[in-house]
Structures are given as C-alpha cells and as structure tokens.
Design a protein around this motif. Structure first.
Motif, mmCIF file in Angstrom:
data_model
loop_
_atom_site.group_PDB
_atom_site.id
_atom_site.type_symbol
_atom_site.label_atom_id
_atom_site.label_comp_id
_atom_site.label_asym_id
_atom_site.label_seq_id
_atom_site.Cartn_x
_atom_site.Cartn_y
_atom_site.Cartn_z
ATOM 1 N N TYR A 138 42.597 35.095 14.556
ATOM 2 C CA TYR A 138 42.853 35.723 15.854
ATOM 3 C C TYR A 138 41.585 36.370 16.410
ATOM 4 O O TYR A 138 41.336 36.341 17.616
ATOM 5 C CB TYR A 138 43.956 36.773 15.723
ATOM 6 N N PHE A 139 40.794 36.952 15.515
ATOM 7 C CA PHE A 139 39.540 37.587 15.920
ATOM 8 C C PHE A 139 38.616 36.564 16.578
ATOM 9 O O PHE A 139 37.999 36.832 17.609
ATOM 10 C CB PHE A 139 38.871 38.205 14.691
ATOM 11 N N GLN A 140 38.538 35.390 15.990
ATOM 12 C CA GLN A 140 37.683 34.338 16.533
ATOM 13 C C GLN A 140 38.177 33.846 17.889
ATOM 14 O O GLN A 140 37.392 33.367 18.707
ATOM 15 C CB GLN A 140 37.612 33.166 15.552
ATOM 16 N N GLN A 141 39.481 33.974 18.123
ATOM 17 C CA GLN A 141 40.067 33.559 19.399
ATOM 18 C C GLN A 141 40.087 34.706 20.414
ATOM 19 O O GLN A 141 40.631 34.566 21.503
ATOM 20 C CB GLN A 141 41.505 33.050 19.171
ATOM 21 N N ASN A 142 39.511 35.840 20.022
ATOM 22 C CA ASN A 142 39.459 37.043 20.860
ATOM 23 C C ASN A 142 40.847 37.608 21.161
ATOM 24 O O ASN A 142 41.048 38.294 22.159
ATOM 25 C CB ASN A 142 38.715 36.773 22.175
ATOM 26 N N GLU A 143 41.805 37.329 20.290
ATOM 27 C CA GLU A 143 43.137 37.929 20.400
ATOM 28 C C GLU A 143 43.133 39.175 19.507
ATOM 29 O O GLU A 143 43.673 39.181 18.402
ATOM 30 C CB GLU A 143 44.205 36.931 19.964
ATOM 31 N N LEU A 144 42.509 40.216 20.025
ATOM 32 C CA LEU A 144 42.173 41.360 19.185
ATOM 33 C C LEU A 144 43.377 42.185 18.741
ATOM 34 O O LEU A 144 43.366 42.757 17.647
ATOM 35 C CB LEU A 144 41.158 42.245 19.912
ATOM 36 N N GLU A 145 44.402 42.273 19.566
ATOM 37 C CA GLU A 145 45.586 43.029 19.157
ATOM 38 C C GLU A 145 46.285 42.338 17.991
ATOM 39 O O GLU A 145 46.733 42.984 17.044
ATOM 40 C CB GLU A 145 46.545 43.208 20.336
ATOM 41 N N LYS A 146 46.386 41.017 18.068
ATOM 42 C CA LYS A 146 46.979 40.257 16.969
ATOM 43 C C LYS A 146 46.105 40.366 15.719
ATOM 44 O O LYS A 146 46.615 40.497 14.597
ATOM 45 C CB LYS A 146 47.138 38.787 17.358
ATOM 46 N N ALA A 147 44.801 40.299 15.924
ATOM 47 C CA ALA A 147 43.874 40.410 14.794
ATOM 48 C C ALA A 147 44.022 41.769 14.123
ATOM 49 O O ALA A 147 44.104 41.865 12.889
ATOM 50 C CB ALA A 147 42.440 40.213 15.281
ATOM 51 N N LYS A 148 44.069 42.807 14.931
ATOM 52 C CA LYS A 148 44.202 44.167 14.401
ATOM 53 C C LYS A 148 45.476 44.315 13.581
ATOM 54 O O LYS A 148 45.465 44.885 12.482
ATOM 55 C CB LYS A 148 44.196 45.164 15.561
ATOM 56 N N ALA A 149 46.575 43.774 14.098
ATOM 57 C CA ALA A 149 47.859 43.867 13.396
ATOM 58 C C ALA A 149 47.806 43.128 12.059
ATOM 59 O O ALA A 149 48.329 43.610 11.048
ATOM 60 C CB ALA A 149 48.972 43.298 14.270
ATOM 61 N N ALA A 150 47.158 41.965 12.048
ATOM 62 C CA ALA A 150 47.062 41.182 10.812
ATOM 63 C C ALA A 150 46.191 41.894 9.778
ATOM 64 O O ALA A 150 46.532 41.944 8.589
ATOM 65 C CB ALA A 150 46.497 39.797 11.117
ATOM 66 N N PHE A 151 45.069 42.454 10.208
ATOM 67 C CA PHE A 151 44.198 43.172 9.275
ATOM 68 C C PHE A 151 44.902 44.409 8.712
ATOM 69 O O PHE A 151 44.779 44.724 7.525
ATOM 70 C CB PHE A 151 42.894 43.579 9.960
ATOM 71 N N GLN A 152 45.639 45.101 9.556
ATOM 72 C CA GLN A 152 46.374 46.280 9.087
ATOM 73 C C GLN A 152 47.471 45.884 8.110
ATOM 74 O O GLN A 152 47.726 46.589 7.130
ATOM 75 C CB GLN A 152 46.946 47.041 10.286
ATOM 76 N N ALA A 153 48.115 44.744 8.371
ATOM 77 C CA ALA A 153 49.137 44.244 7.447
ATOM 78 C C ALA A 153 48.506 43.898 6.103
ATOM 79 O O ALA A 153 49.090 44.144 5.041
ATOM 80 C CB ALA A 153 49.822 43.015 8.044
ATOM 81 N N SER A 154 47.302 43.345 6.149
ATOM 82 C CA SER A 154 46.577 43.021 4.921
ATOM 83 C C SER A 154 46.290 44.282 4.110
ATOM 84 O O SER A 154 46.425 44.295 2.884
ATOM 85 C CB SER A 154 45.261 42.314 5.277
ATOM 86 N N LEU A 155 45.922 45.356 4.808
ATOM 87 C CA LEU A 155 45.598 46.611 4.123
ATOM 88 C C LEU A 155 46.833 47.295 3.541
ATOM 89 O O LEU A 155 46.726 48.034 2.563
ATOM 90 C CB LEU A 155 44.881 47.561 5.089
#
Length: 210
Positions: free
Chosen positions: A101-118
């Motif tokens: 998602y980060f590479q696609q500049n979908e930053l809100e989705k990226a943020k949610a995925a990284f937080q889920a990972s943590l």
C-alpha cells in the motif's frame, strides 16, 4: 532560484529514503523480529523457540512476495490478505501488505497494515520504520522520531531506520550533528558504500561546523 534548488534537493533526499524493501525472511512470517539486510538480526529467538511453519504457508508467502517484485499488485494484495486471514498470528503478511500500500501511496491503508503488524509483533522494526516515514510525511515529526527511536532500541544495527532518522533530524528538526551521526552509522552498516549518502555526509559535516 535558491528556494527552488533547496526544494528539489529536499524532495530528492526524502524520496531516496522512502524506497521500500521487501521482507523476505521466513522468520518475519513467523512473527519474530527481523530486519532487512544489512542490519544484524539481534532480536531473533533461538531456533528451538521458533514456531514450526507449514511449508505450504511458506510457499504461499514466497509466491506473494514474488508477485510484489513482479509488480503484480492485485495478485500480491489478494495473496497477502488471504495469508493475514488464514494465519493471523504472523506479522510478515501484514507488514508486506503495508509496504504494498505504501508503494501505491495508499498511506492510510499502509498505516493500518503496519499497525496491525505491530499488534502481532511489537518488535517489527520494518513496520516501525515505515510508520516513521508516514508520520514524517504527515508533519508529525515527534511521532516519527518516536518510531525511529523505538526501532533502533530494538535493533541498533537497523540501517534504514538510521537513514530515515537522519533525514528527519536534518531536514525537519534542524539537528545537524545528530543527523550526521545517523548517516554515518547507516553508511557503516551497508555492505557497499552508498555514494549518495556519502555526499550528504560531506555536505552536512561542513554545515554542522558552522
């Protein structure tokens, strides 16, 4: 004219450090704390402490990463989402979904995925590093600093956290001596000298003395 030069210089440097790196280690799939090369994996448990991973899971994970490398975004996203559903205790699929998602500049989705990972693995330094980049882009500089500091507390040899922390300190917080230290540390940790960062170190060394 000077403003234009500085603006372009800043964008080039920020964009340089925002490049994402695929997480290919099986240990990350297992939810253990790992880093991308060249950082040393200081937080990995002993081998006998690692959960046993079904070879089918590993194969599915590698297939998803291969799709990411090939630029097959939709295929990779579908595969990673399936892995997060079927194996919710593994942090790797969530982290790589965040990178996608980060590479696609979908930053809100990226943020949610990284937080889920943590939530699965609080020591996932790759997710912490990317959350630092996202926070920096949103103007949340202190939050970005917290993410980078936490990543480096977990793994002091995580090169990319040093690089991005240095950029934050130099360009956004005006802390030149500290930034220089992180650039130098990044350079020490990379297997091959980074020519671009070498230029930054020379430039910053001159400015820090003024």
């Amino acid at each position: 004219m000077l403003y234009s030069f500085i603006s372009c210089f800043r964008k080039k440097r920020v964009g340089y450090a925002a490049r994402s790196f695929f997480i290919t280690a099986v240990l990350l799939l297992a939810g253990c704390a790992v880093t991308t090369e060249p950082a040393r994996d200081v937080a990995t448990p002993a081998k006998d402490e690692l959960p046993k991973i079904d070879p089918k899971v590993t194969a599915s994970y590698e297939a998803a990463l291969s799709a990411m490398r090939a630029g097959k975004t939709a295929q990779a996203e579908k595969a990673l989402q399936q892995l997060t559903t079927e194996y919710p205790n593994y942090s790797g699929p969530q982290a790589n979904l965040g990178i996608l998602y980060f590479q696609q500049n979908e930053l809100e989705k990226a943020k949610a995925a990284f937080q889920a990972s943590l939530k699965i693995n609080p020591k996932n330094v790759v997710s912490l590093n990317h959350l630092g980049i996202i926070s920096r882009g949103a103007g949340e500089f202190e939050q970005a600093r917290t993410y980078y500091e936490k990543a480096l507390q977990i793994d002091p040899d995580y090169a990319y956290a040093h690089l991005n922390f240095g950029i934050l300190l130099e360009l956004y917080m005006g802390k030149l001596p500290e930034a220089l230290e992180h650039y130098q540390q990044y350079q020490k940790l990379t297997p091959e000298e980074d020519v671009e960062v070498k230029k930054w170190i020379v430039d910053l060394g001159r400015r820090a003395k003024k």
